[in-house]
Design a protein around this motif. Structure first.
Motif, short mmCIF file in Angstrom:
data_model
loop_
_atom_site.label_atom_id
_atom_site.label_comp_id
_atom_site.label_asym_id
_atom_site.label_seq_id
_atom_site.Cartn_x
_atom_site.Cartn_y
_atom_site.Cartn_z
N TYR A 237 0.83 -1.21 0.00
CA TYR A 237 0.00 0.00 0.00
C TYR A 237 0.86 1.26 0.00
O TYR A 237 0.61 2.21 -0.75
CB TYR A 237 -0.92 -0.01 1.21
CG TYR A 237 -1.77 1.23 1.37
CD1 TYR A 237 -2.82 1.48 0.50
CD2 TYR A 237 -1.52 2.14 2.39
CE1 TYR A 237 -3.61 2.62 0.64
CE2 TYR A 237 -2.29 3.27 2.54
CZ TYR A 237 -3.34 3.51 1.66
OH TYR A 237 -4.10 4.63 1.80
N VAL A 238 1.90 1.27 0.84
CA VAL A 238 2.76 2.44 0.96
C VAL A 238 3.40 2.79 -0.38
O VAL A 238 3.51 3.97 -0.75
CB VAL A 238 3.84 2.20 2.04
CG1 VAL A 238 4.99 3.18 1.90
CG2 VAL A 238 3.22 2.31 3.43
N LEU A 239 3.82 1.77 -1.12
CA LEU A 239 4.52 2.02 -2.38
C LEU A 239 3.58 2.33 -3.54
O LEU A 239 4.03 2.76 -4.60
CB LEU A 239 5.40 0.83 -2.73
CG LEU A 239 6.53 0.54 -1.73
CD1 LEU A 239 7.30 -0.72 -2.13
CD2 LEU A 239 7.46 1.73 -1.61
N SER A 240 2.27 2.11 -3.35
CA SER A 240 1.32 2.37 -4.44
C SER A 240 0.37 3.52 -4.16
O SER A 240 -0.35 3.96 -5.06
CB SER A 240 0.49 1.10 -4.72
OG SER A 240 -0.36 0.79 -3.62
N MET A 241 0.34 4.04 -2.93
CA MET A 241 -0.65 5.07 -2.58
C MET A 241 -0.28 6.42 -3.20
O MET A 241 0.89 6.68 -3.50
CB MET A 241 -0.76 5.20 -1.06
CG MET A 241 0.46 5.78 -0.39
SD MET A 241 0.34 5.67 1.41
CE MET A 241 1.78 6.63 1.90
N PRO A 242 -1.27 7.30 -3.42
CA PRO A 242 -0.96 8.64 -3.94
C PRO A 242 -0.04 9.37 -2.98
O PRO A 242 -0.19 9.26 -1.76
CB PRO A 242 -2.34 9.31 -4.01
CG PRO A 242 -3.33 8.19 -4.01
CD PRO A 242 -2.71 7.09 -3.21
N ARG A 243 0.92 10.09 -3.51
CA ARG A 243 1.88 10.75 -2.63
C ARG A 243 2.19 12.16 -3.10
O ARG A 243 2.29 12.43 -4.29
CB ARG A 243 3.17 9.94 -2.55
CG ARG A 243 3.92 9.83 -3.86
CD ARG A 243 5.14 8.95 -3.75
NE ARG A 243 4.77 7.55 -3.58
CZ ARG A 243 5.64 6.54 -3.61
NH1 ARG A 243 6.92 6.79 -3.77
NH2 ARG A 243 5.23 5.31 -3.46
N GLY A 244 2.36 13.04 -2.13
CA GLY A 244 2.84 14.38 -2.42
C GLY A 244 4.31 14.48 -2.09
O GLY A 244 5.09 15.10 -2.79
N ALA A 245 4.73 13.86 -0.98
CA ALA A 245 6.13 13.83 -0.56
C ALA A 245 6.65 12.40 -0.66
O ALA A 245 5.89 11.44 -0.68
CB ALA A 245 6.25 14.32 0.88
N LEU B 208 5.15 14.78 8.38
CA LEU B 208 4.13 13.77 8.08
C LEU B 208 4.25 13.23 6.67
O LEU B 208 3.97 12.06 6.41
CB LEU B 208 2.74 14.37 8.32
CG LEU B 208 1.52 13.53 8.02
CD1 LEU B 208 1.56 12.21 8.80
CD2 LEU B 208 0.25 14.29 8.36
N GLY B 209 4.69 14.09 5.74
CA GLY B 209 4.86 13.64 4.35
C GLY B 209 3.57 13.11 3.75
O GLY B 209 2.54 13.76 3.79
N GLU C 272 -1.25 20.99 2.10
CA GLU C 272 -1.60 20.05 1.04
C GLU C 272 -1.06 18.66 1.36
O GLU C 272 -1.75 17.65 1.13
CB GLU C 272 -1.04 20.52 -0.31
CG GLU C 272 -1.53 21.89 -0.76
CD GLU C 272 -0.56 22.98 -0.36
OE1 GLU C 272 -0.57 24.05 -0.99
OE2 GLU C 272 0.22 22.78 0.61
N PHE C 273 0.17 18.58 1.86
CA PHE C 273 0.74 17.29 2.23
C PHE C 273 -0.06 16.67 3.38
O PHE C 273 -0.30 15.46 3.40
CB PHE C 273 2.20 17.45 2.63
CG PHE C 273 3.14 17.69 1.48
CD1 PHE C 273 2.66 17.74 0.18
CD2 PHE C 273 4.49 17.86 1.69
CE1 PHE C 273 3.52 17.96 -0.90
CE2 PHE C 273 5.37 18.07 0.63
CZ PHE C 273 4.87 18.12 -0.67
N ALA C 274 -0.44 17.50 4.35
CA ALA C 274 -1.23 16.99 5.48
C ALA C 274 -2.56 16.42 5.01
O ALA C 274 -3.02 15.38 5.50
CB ALA C 274 -1.46 18.10 6.51
N GLU C 275 -3.19 17.07 4.03
CA GLU C 275 -4.46 16.60 3.48
C GLU C 275 -4.29 15.23 2.81
O GLU C 275 -5.08 14.31 3.03
CB GLU C 275 -4.99 17.62 2.48
CG GLU C 275 -6.26 17.21 1.76
CD GLU C 275 -6.62 18.19 0.65
OE1 GLU C 275 -6.75 17.75 -0.51
OE2 GLU C 275 -6.74 19.40 0.95
N ILE C 276 -3.24 15.11 1.99
CA ILE C 276 -2.98 13.85 1.30
C ILE C 276 -2.67 12.74 2.31
O ILE C 276 -3.19 11.62 2.21
CB ILE C 276 -1.82 14.01 0.30
CG1 ILE C 276 -2.24 14.94 -0.84
CG2 ILE C 276 -1.36 12.66 -0.24
CD1 ILE C 276 -1.09 15.41 -1.69
N ALA C 277 -1.83 13.04 3.29
CA ALA C 277 -1.45 12.04 4.29
C ALA C 277 -2.65 11.56 5.10
O ALA C 277 -2.81 10.36 5.35
CB ALA C 277 -0.38 12.62 5.22
#
Length: 367
Positions: free
Chosen positions: A78-86, A114-115, A141-146
């Protein structure tokens, strides 16, 4: 946690479930099942409805004879496939952080940086419902994605988690003295938080920094020593090498996940104690001159356009998980409205900064 996330990871596949597909050549595809969905690739295609109701571990055969293994993804997948900003903390490093820092059930943990939420997943799993995690992120924005990534993984569970948007130094300084058991610093300049971390950590508590370069590692270590508030720091890195297994042809794979970051760990001393000094003699050139620390550290950039796309992807995934349908829902609408409002505010700020003629000067080309 009023709703345990493991309940959503058992039983037959349901609409909204994440599924990891693997083809005979080992290629992996992560999809979210919808009632009207359709998976299509050069390796084969099928309707999602063929998997809905099937047991996990099903090998599905398409009309053209292609086969896919269907499983729910593990946290490392999941970690390697999830949408990411950082950039995410790799699973091998997250596992080491939890173990080396002894993040235990009931622990009170602070996370700076948090990335995209990768490390928070492991920290929340380790502390359990009786613990507490405070994550701090400078970019909203990163906090929202995380938050979207973490809450998706935990399937709507009530998490013992607080997200603060702002400066980590301010959040730590506002805490009670000795309030925390663990401080995890995943940031460019962790040495800036050595003092406030000592304030918030209880005696015996652990501070751990995850850094990418030897310069960052060295500067953090020397900062810990100069503070005289911590034990002698230890540093390590984790390398993972997979193996090729075929009969008697057993050998290391030619590719491996090598360096991703260094872990530096130390513990808070009692306020009236001073650290033990190492009795070993330092290398001759170790302190021959003052260290020339690099001051040009900068975050890896990400375009605003890509960041908006990631935010929309996270919101769409939340809609799919909530409704089991591929159509846009309330999460997508809310994010689109938020992004539109941000763009309007940005355009207004530019007009205000450049005057009535805009950034190119007054109307008519004058000036």
């Amino acid at each position: 946690m009023s709703h345990h996330p493991s309940a959503s990871r058992r039983g037959p596949f349901r609409p909204g479930d994440r599924v990891q597909l693997t083809d005979p050549k080992g290629r992996k595809y992560t999809i979210s099942l919808t009632r009207d969905g359709h998976f299509q690739s050069t390796r084969g295609s099928f309707r999602h409805a063929e998997l809905i109701g099937a047991e996990e571990g099903t090998v599905l055969q398409t009309e053209d004879g292609r086969r896919f293994l269907a499983l729910r993804p593990l946290v490392s997948d999941y970690v390697l496939s999830m949408p990411r900003g950082a950039t995410v903390v790799y699973p091998k490093d997250a596992a080491q952080i939890v173990h080396v820092a002894d993040v235990h059930p009931g622990a009170r943990v602070f996370e700076a940086g948090l990335g995209s939420g990768a490390l928070a997943l492991s920290l929340l799993a380790a502390i359990g419902p009786e613990g507490r995690l405070v994550s701090c992120e400078r970019r909203p924005e990163f906090a929202e994605i995380a938050q979207g990534n973490v809450r998706s993984w935990f399937a709507g569970a009530d998490l013992p988690w607080t997200v603060e948007v702002g400066e980590a130094s301010d959040v730590l300084a506002a805490m009670r003295e000795g309030e925390l058991d663990r401080v995890v610093l995943d940031m460019l300049a962790p040495w800036e938080l050595i003092g406030v971390s000592a304030h918030a950590l209880r005696p015996g508590g652990v501070v751990l920094a995850y850094v990418a370069t030897t310069t960052q590692m060295s500067r953090f270590v020397e900062g810990l020593r100069e503070s005289e508030a911590y034990t002698e720091p230890e540093a390590s890195e984790t390398l993972v090498r997979t193996w090729h297994l075929e009969g008697l042809a057993v050998r290391p794979d030619h590719r491996m996940v090598a360096h991703t970051g260094f872990l530096v760990v130390s513990r808070r001393l009692a306020p009236d104690s001073r650290p033990l000094r190492p009795v070993r003699r330092p290398a001759r050139q170790a302190y021959s001159e003052p260290p020339a620390w690099a001051e040009d550290l900068a975050e890896r950039g990400i375009s605003e356009r890509k960041l908006r796309k990631v935010r929309r992807d996270v919101a769409h995934r939340a809609d799919v998980e909530e409704t089991g349908e591929s159509a846009a829902g309330r999460h997508g609408r809310l994010v689109r409205e938020r992004i539109d409002e941000e763009l309007r505010e940005r355009r207004q700020a530019r007009r205000t900064a450049h005057g009535p003629g805009g950034p190119d000067g007054p109307p008519g080309g004058v000036g």
